[in-house]
Design an enzyme around this catalytic site. Structure first.
Site, PDB file in Angstrom:
ATOM      1  CG  ASP A 172     -43.159  35.122   3.035  1.00 32.92           C
ATOM      2  OD1 ASP A 172     -43.674  34.414   3.905  1.00 32.92           O
ATOM      3  OD2 ASP A 172     -43.737  36.061   2.485  1.00 32.92           O
ATOM      4  CG  HIS A 212     -42.442  44.127   3.980  1.00 36.40           C
ATOM      5  ND1 HIS A 212     -43.273  45.094   4.480  1.00 36.40           N
ATOM      6  CD2 HIS A 212     -43.069  42.940   4.177  1.00 36.40           C
ATOM      7  CE1 HIS A 212     -44.352  44.505   4.972  1.00 36.40           C
ATOM      8  NE2 HIS A 212     -44.251  43.204   4.791  1.00 36.40           N
TER       9      HIS A 212
HETATM   10  N1  CMC Z   1     -35.867  41.851  -5.854  1.00 45.08           N
HETATM   11  C1  CMC Z   1     -35.332  42.802  -6.662  1.00 45.08           C
HETATM   12  N2  CMC Z   1     -35.741  44.073  -6.687  1.00 45.08           N
HETATM   13  C2  CMC Z   1     -36.764  44.427  -5.878  1.00 45.08           C
HETATM   14  C3  CMC Z   1     -37.367  43.492  -5.014  1.00 45.08           C
HETATM   15  C4  CMC Z   1     -36.877  42.167  -5.015  1.00 45.08           C
HETATM   16  N3  CMC Z   1     -37.427  41.244  -4.214  1.00 45.08           N
HETATM   17  N4  CMC Z   1     -38.355  44.108  -4.318  1.00 45.08           N
HETATM   18  C5  CMC Z   1     -38.370  45.377  -4.726  1.00 45.08           C
HETATM   19  N5  CMC Z   1     -37.406  45.579  -5.668  1.00 45.08           N
HETATM   20  C6  CMC Z   1     -37.078  46.861  -6.320  1.00 45.08           C
HETATM   21  C7  CMC Z   1     -38.125  47.200  -7.376  1.00 45.08           C
HETATM   22  O1  CMC Z   1     -37.759  46.733  -8.657  1.00 45.08           O
HETATM   23  C8  CMC Z   1     -38.137  48.704  -7.290  1.00 45.08           C
HETATM   24  O2  CMC Z   1     -37.041  49.202  -8.021  1.00 45.08           O
HETATM   25  P1  CMC Z   1     -37.165  50.623  -8.791  1.00 45.08           P
HETATM   26  O3  CMC Z   1     -37.419  51.639  -7.731  1.00 45.08           O
HETATM   27  O4  CMC Z   1     -35.851  50.749  -9.475  1.00 45.08           O
HETATM   28  O5  CMC Z   1     -38.331  50.491  -9.736  1.00 45.08           O
HETATM   29  C9  CMC Z   1     -37.882  49.006  -5.819  1.00 45.08           C
HETATM   30  O6  CMC Z   1     -37.166  47.877  -5.304  1.00 45.08           O
HETATM   31  C10 CMC Z   1     -39.143  49.217  -4.999  1.00 45.08           C
HETATM   32  O7  CMC Z   1     -39.998  48.105  -5.224  1.00 45.08           O
HETATM   33  P2  CMC Z   1     -41.581  48.235  -5.300  1.00 45.08           P
HETATM   34  O8  CMC Z   1     -42.133  47.075  -6.046  1.00 45.08           O
HETATM   35  O9  CMC Z   1     -41.974  49.604  -5.774  1.00 45.08           O
HETATM   36  O10 CMC Z   1     -41.929  48.131  -3.769  1.00 45.08           O
HETATM   37  P3  CMC Z   1     -43.307  47.690  -3.171  1.00 45.08           P
HETATM   38  O11 CMC Z   1     -43.349  48.263  -1.808  1.00 45.08           O
HETATM   39  O12 CMC Z   1     -44.423  48.018  -4.092  1.00 45.08           O
HETATM   40  O13 CMC Z   1     -43.187  46.087  -3.131  1.00 45.08           O
HETATM   41  C11 CMC Z   1     -42.905  43.847  -2.428  1.00 45.08           C
HETATM   42  C12 CMC Z   1     -42.999  45.333  -1.995  1.00 45.08           C
HETATM   43  C13 CMC Z   1     -42.921  42.964  -1.184  1.00 45.08           C
HETATM   44  C14 CMC Z   1     -44.145  43.482  -3.268  1.00 45.08           C
HETATM   45  C15 CMC Z   1     -41.601  43.635  -3.262  1.00 45.08           C
HETATM   46  O14 CMC Z   1     -40.471  43.967  -2.487  1.00 45.08           O
HETATM   47  C16 CMC Z   1     -41.504  42.204  -3.802  1.00 45.08           C
HETATM   48  O15 CMC Z   1     -42.062  41.910  -4.857  1.00 45.08           O
HETATM   49  N6  CMC Z   1     -40.747  41.309  -3.072  1.00 45.08           N
HETATM   50  C17 CMC Z   1     -40.676  39.900  -3.451  1.00 45.08           C
HETATM   51  C18 CMC Z   1     -41.932  39.196  -2.988  1.00 45.08           C
HETATM   52  C19 CMC Z   1     -41.952  38.955  -1.502  1.00 45.08           C
HETATM   53  O16 CMC Z   1     -40.977  38.504  -0.918  1.00 45.08           O
HETATM   54  N7  CMC Z   1     -43.115  39.244  -0.882  1.00 45.08           N
HETATM   55  C20 CMC Z   1     -43.348  38.956   0.548  1.00 45.08           C
HETATM   56  C21 CMC Z   1     -43.583  40.162   1.343  1.00 45.08           C
HETATM   57  S1  CMC Z   1     -43.510  39.798   3.103  1.00 45.08           S
HETATM   58  C22 CMC Z   1     -44.853  38.784   3.437  1.00 45.08           C
HETATM   59  C23 CMC Z   1     -46.151  39.467   3.280  1.00 45.08           C
HETATM   60  O17 CMC Z   1     -46.354  40.520   3.832  1.00 45.08           O
HETATM   61  O18 CMC Z   1     -47.006  38.867   2.612  1.00 45.08           O
END
Ligand code: CMC
Length: 432
Positions: A364, A306
């Site tokens: 989720d 998140h």
């Molecule tokens: N599985 C594997 N690696 C992950 C995941 C995951 N679900 N989420 C983040 N990472 C890694 C990502 O690859 C990155 O690694 P690095 O620093 O080596 O590049 C690091 O963790 C940080 O990720 P980010 O994408 O920069 O973080 P963000 O804050 O931009 O993204 C997120 C947040 C929710 C989009 C992401 O965690 C994600 O895609 N999760 C899966 C989708 C999901 O479950 N979304 C629902 C969110 S809760 C409901 C809502 O609010 O809508």
């Protein structure tokens, strides 16, 4: 608390910036004067360090895993409250006293039906359309049906539009579902509460009596409470941005629905359940964990991570408990997807990759299992999220419109394109 100012030096010029404290959470540096004083913009793609507004509605401490609505912890609201009083709280800032609640319920339930002409609108869609596509279209079309509540400068019309959106959203969502499966639409029943009425509109058929199961209705209620608001997330920011131009609330909420659909946001509940199905068996979990860690593989564990929570999402804990209650009530002893989910969670919580990156299950992760057990197909999951989040979108939109300092949202950019050049006539152009 007066935090005074901070000074930024750039090209020999000093810019004095005010620092504002919040009641909780980080202070913000007010950069409103930055461009005038230095000629520079700030750059923060994804708003990782940027507060886009002031808000008194929802507070999240992502490191501590805390979520408060107007000061009340989500755990207490989900345990003791119901969705209607959470709606009231988000809209008016306080829990309602008895008479206020009764009045609110009366006003809301008298807007649950949709204009009869709208039912024909549905037939323009393919039966196999994704219900979120139908939601974007039909909710946007509300402004074509309710002309008397689109003047955003009139507080009464704003209130009526808010009531209409919160009350009609479950009706429209249930209609999208019924249309999808080829069953007749079921009219709302105002004697039922918000969640029970929704289950009734989704699962009743005209030829049989539909009995509400109180455990399942309570689970539905809890799902709605858990998704009601989540401060400045992508869809809420979309609603605020759309609303900042003066667009009518029906159009703004349709914009929010479109944004919610993405798998990184509300679409994650559908994606998480599909992923559990794809994993198929607990023995396959290591392979998927390895893929999630592989930089060259775009795969991510859906329902994990998140932007704000760097701790267990407090909503996920309640959702996990609710999933067990629903499966118990339905007598589902062995749900292979639940087994995979629990094992996946266990492994991820002890894996150094997930620990270092602070990736915990989010809301989720368990909501899909619960919704599936309640009888919803995966394509409806994000629709249910939209039904619940409508009140949060409306509360945030209302807060923005009522702010005397509100301006159209108009971000700046760092331009990286071509410099000025002269037009080239077609015969003289070279393909690039
Ligand atoms: N599985 C594997 N690696 C992950 C995941 C995951 N679900 N989420 C983040 N990472 C890694 C990502 O690859 C990155 O690694 P690095 O620093 O080596 O590049 C690091 O963790 C940080 O990720 P980010 O994408 O920069 O973080 P963000 O804050 O931009 O993204 C997120 C947040 C929710 C989009 C992401 O965690 C994600 O895609 N999760 C899966 C989708 C999901 O479950 N979304 C629902 C969110 S809760 C409901 C809502 O609010 O809508």
């Amino acid at each position: 608390m007066d935090l005074g100012t901070t000074v930024l030096e750039m090209g020999g010029r000093q810019c004095i910036l005010d620092v504002h404290p919040g009641t909780m959470g980080p202070h913000v540096i007010d950069i409103g004067k930055l461009f005038d004083q230095t000629g520079a913009f700030t750059y923060d793609p994804g708003f990782t360090s940027t507060a886009s507004c002031k808000s008194a509605i929802t507070f999240i401490d992502g490191d501590a895993g805390i979520l408060l609505h107007c000061g009340y912890p989500i755990e207490q609201l989900a345990e003791h409250g119901d969705f209607l009083e959470v709606c009231y709280l988000l809209l008016y800032g306080e829990l309602p006293a008895r008479a206020q609640r009764d009045n609110f319920e009366y006003r809301l339930t008298h807007h649950t039906m949709v204009h009869e002409q709208m039912s024909r609108f549905f037939t323009g869609f393919r039966r196999d359309a994704h219900p979120m596509a139908v939601m974007c279209g039909v909710v946007g079309a509300l402004s074509a049906f309710y002309h008397d509540s689109t003047d955003i400068s009139d507080p009464y019309q704003r209130m009526v539009a808010s009531m209409r959106l919160i009350a009609k959203m479950p009706t429209i969502a249930a209609m999208a579902y019924k249309y999808h499966i080829g069953q007749p639409f079921i009219y709302p029943k105002n004697e039922l509460n918000f969640a029970a009425n929704f289950l009734h509109m989704c699962f009743a058929v005209p030829c049989e009596e539909y009995k509400i199961n109180p455990v399942l209705a309570r689970a539905m209620e809890r799902i709605f409470i858990l998704h009601a608001d989540h401060e400045q997330n992508a869809s809420t920011s979309t609603v605020r941005l759309a609303g900042s131009s003066g667009a009518n609330p029906f159009a703004c909420i349709a914009a929010g629905i479109a944004c919610l659909w993405g798998p990184a946001h509300g679409g994650a509940n559908e994606a998480a359940l599909n992923m559990l199905g794809e994993i198929g068996h607990v023995d396959n979990i290591p392979e998927f964990i390895a893929r999630a860690k592989d930089k060259n593989d775009p795969f991510r564990l859906m329902g994990f991570g998140h932007r704000v929570y760097k701790n267990y999402d407090p909503r996920a804990k309640i959702m996990q408990k609710t999933a067990h209650e629903v499966l118990g009530e339905l007598g589902i002893k062995d749900d292979p997807l639940l087994d995979i989910a629990m094992e996946l969670e266990k492994i991820a919580l002890t894996d150094s990759y997930f620990i270092e990156k602070k990736l915990y299950p989010n809301v989720d992760f368990y909501s899909g299992i619960t919704l599936k057990a309640l009888g919803f197909p995966t394509t409806m999951f994000t629709v249910l999220f939209a039904v619940a989040r409508t009140v949060g979108w409306i509360a945030q939109w209302k807060e923005m419109i009522e702010d005397p300092h509100q301006k159209i949202g108009r971000p700046r950019q760092l331009y990286t394109g071509a410099r000025r050049r002269e037009y080239v006539a077609m015969p003289d152009r070279v393909a690039t």
